[in-house]
Enzyme design. Structure first.
Site, PDB file in Angstrom:
ATOM      1  N   ASN A  52      69.402 -84.496 102.539  1.00  0.00           N
ATOM      2  CA  ASN A  52      70.023 -84.990 101.168  1.00  0.00           C
ATOM      3  C   ASN A  52      69.050 -85.195 100.163  1.00  0.00           C
ATOM      4  O   ASN A  52      68.043 -86.190 100.451  1.00  0.00           O
ATOM      5  CB  ASN A  52      70.978 -86.178 101.414  1.00  0.00           C
ATOM      6  N   CYS A  95      81.028 -83.350  97.196  1.00  0.00           N
ATOM      7  CA  CYS A  95      79.954 -83.523  98.102  1.00  0.00           C
ATOM      8  C   CYS A  95      78.649 -84.314  97.175  1.00  0.00           C
ATOM      9  O   CYS A  95      78.428 -83.952  96.176  1.00  0.00           O
ATOM     10  CB  CYS A  95      79.420 -82.224  98.235  1.00  0.00           C
ATOM     11  N   VAL A  96      78.080 -85.347  97.961  1.00  0.00           N
ATOM     12  CA  VAL A  96      77.250 -86.290  97.377  1.00  0.00           C
ATOM     13  C   VAL A  96      75.910 -85.478  97.262  1.00  0.00           C
ATOM     14  O   VAL A  96      74.919 -85.898  96.784  1.00  0.00           O
ATOM     15  CB  VAL A  96      77.154 -87.595  98.186  1.00  0.00           C
ATOM     16  N   GLN A  97      75.892 -84.320  97.959  1.00  0.00           N
ATOM     17  CA  GLN A  97      74.542 -83.630  97.920  1.00  0.00           C
ATOM     18  C   GLN A  97      74.474 -82.498  96.683  1.00  0.00           C
ATOM     19  O   GLN A  97      73.320 -82.218  96.299  1.00  0.00           O
ATOM     20  CB  GLN A  97      74.070 -82.824  99.270  1.00  0.00           C
ATOM     21  N   ASN A 114      72.106 -77.449 103.879  1.00  0.00           N
ATOM     22  CA  ASN A 114      72.250 -78.443 102.879  1.00  0.00           C
ATOM     23  C   ASN A 114      71.236 -78.664 101.579  1.00  0.00           C
ATOM     24  O   ASN A 114      71.349 -79.174 100.665  1.00  0.00           O
ATOM     25  CB  ASN A 114      72.181 -79.538 103.906  1.00  0.00           C
ATOM     26  N   VAL A 122      81.375 -85.561 103.885  1.00  0.00           N
ATOM     27  CA  VAL A 122      81.919 -84.485 104.823  1.00  0.00           C
ATOM     28  C   VAL A 122      81.687 -84.994 106.161  1.00  0.00           C
ATOM     29  O   VAL A 122      82.616 -84.694 107.173  1.00  0.00           O
ATOM     30  CB  VAL A 122      81.410 -83.075 104.507  1.00  0.00           C
ATOM     31  N   TYR A 141      80.682 -76.330 100.523  1.00  0.00           N
ATOM     32  CA  TYR A 141      81.136 -76.175 101.740  1.00  0.00           C
ATOM     33  C   TYR A 141      81.616 -74.806 101.927  1.00  0.00           C
ATOM     34  O   TYR A 141      82.218 -74.229 101.194  1.00  0.00           O
ATOM     35  CB  TYR A 141      81.714 -77.308 102.503  1.00  0.00           C
ATOM     36  N   CYS A 185      77.087 -89.461 103.239  1.00  0.00           N
ATOM     37  CA  CYS A 185      77.633 -88.098 103.441  1.00  0.00           C
ATOM     38  C   CYS A 185      79.051 -88.246 103.584  1.00  0.00           C
ATOM     39  O   CYS A 185      79.633 -88.455 104.507  1.00  0.00           O
ATOM     40  CB  CYS A 185      76.827 -87.516 104.588  1.00  0.00           C
TER      41      CYS A 185
END
Length: 250
Positions: A15, A198-200, A167, A82, A137, A80
């Site tokens: 990440n 999603c935090v990424q 990722n 997910v 995703y 994270c």
């Protein structure tokens, strides 16, 4: 001068976004409010966003919480979404409780926020019921996130899955691409738009623009995590340029 608040983050090894977007929001806040922040991370190995890697990574979160407790951070964010949601419906409550207990056991008790729980909390704060969302995703994981949110009482009216399993590739995306992607969502009757679940996946730069265009509250997992962290710290939930949830209204 009082010491800065120490922000701890439990971060997947691949990440690259939570350690940029959350500091960006809180640095912008520092320009107008007196509190100051420092940022401290511990990492869990994860390269591909698959159910197997996510489960193995989550098992490492206790170690990360213990390491951050050694730094005597004031709040921890599990970055994270997910990974939490893949462990079963309602798992964010179990994870937050367990990791908080880890910090206490290590002598550095601190509240723990998961990005999954923070997204649920942010949507409830906005009193949203019917939502639309974008996720990077693959489709089965995107559907799992939608199912998790529906279990929490929200109706996911529409969703977009960008089908990106790598990722690192997710973290390299241009956030402003979302300002076009969201236009494919059906937003009739929707109460809030989750621009990045999603935090990424970077989204912060696009949030004010999309919010202005669509006329809906626009949030992301990282915005919700920042919002709940500020609440746990007892601070005003304000950061300029981060959408209505961090406008100070809530």
């Amino acid at each position: 001068m009082t010491r800065p608040f120490r922000i701890g983050q439990i971060v997947p090894s691949s990440n690259t976004t939570m350690e940029t977007e959350i500091p960006a929001m809180l640095r912008a806040r520092e320009a107008v409010l007196p509190e100051r922040f420092t940022f401290h991370s511990s990492r869990m190995r994860m390269k591909k966003v698959t159910k197997e890697e996510l489960a193995a990574m989550d098992a490492d979160s206790d170690r990360c919480a213990a390491e951050l407790a050694d730094a005597r951070v004031d709040v921890l964010g599990y970055a994270c979404l997910v990974a939490i949601m893949s462990m079963g419906k309602g798992y964010h409550c179990e994870s937050e409780k367990r990791l908080t207990e880890v910090t206490a056991r290590e002598g550095g008790a601190a509240p723990v926020v998961t990005s999954a729980g923070a997204l649920v909390h942010g949507l409830r704060t906005l009193q949203a019921r019917r939502i639309a969302m974008i996720a990077p995703y693959v489709r089965p994981l995107t559907d799992m996130v939608a199912d998790y949110l529906e279990h929490e009482g929200f109706e996911v009216a529409d969703r977009i899955a960008l089908e990106i399993p790598d990722n690192l590739e997710v973290g390299r995306r241009d956030p402003l691409a979302l300002a076009e992607i969201y236009k494919s969502l059906k937003l009739d009757g929707v109460d809030a738009l989750v621009l990045s679940s999603c935090v990424q996946m970077p989204s912060l730069a696009a949030v004010p623009r999309v919010e202005s265009e669509c006329g809906l509250p626009v949030i992301s997992a990282s915005i919700c995590t920042t919002f709940q962290m500020l609440q746990k710290l007892g601070l005003r939930t304000y950061a300029p340029g981060a959408g209505v949830l961090l406008s100070g209204k809530y």
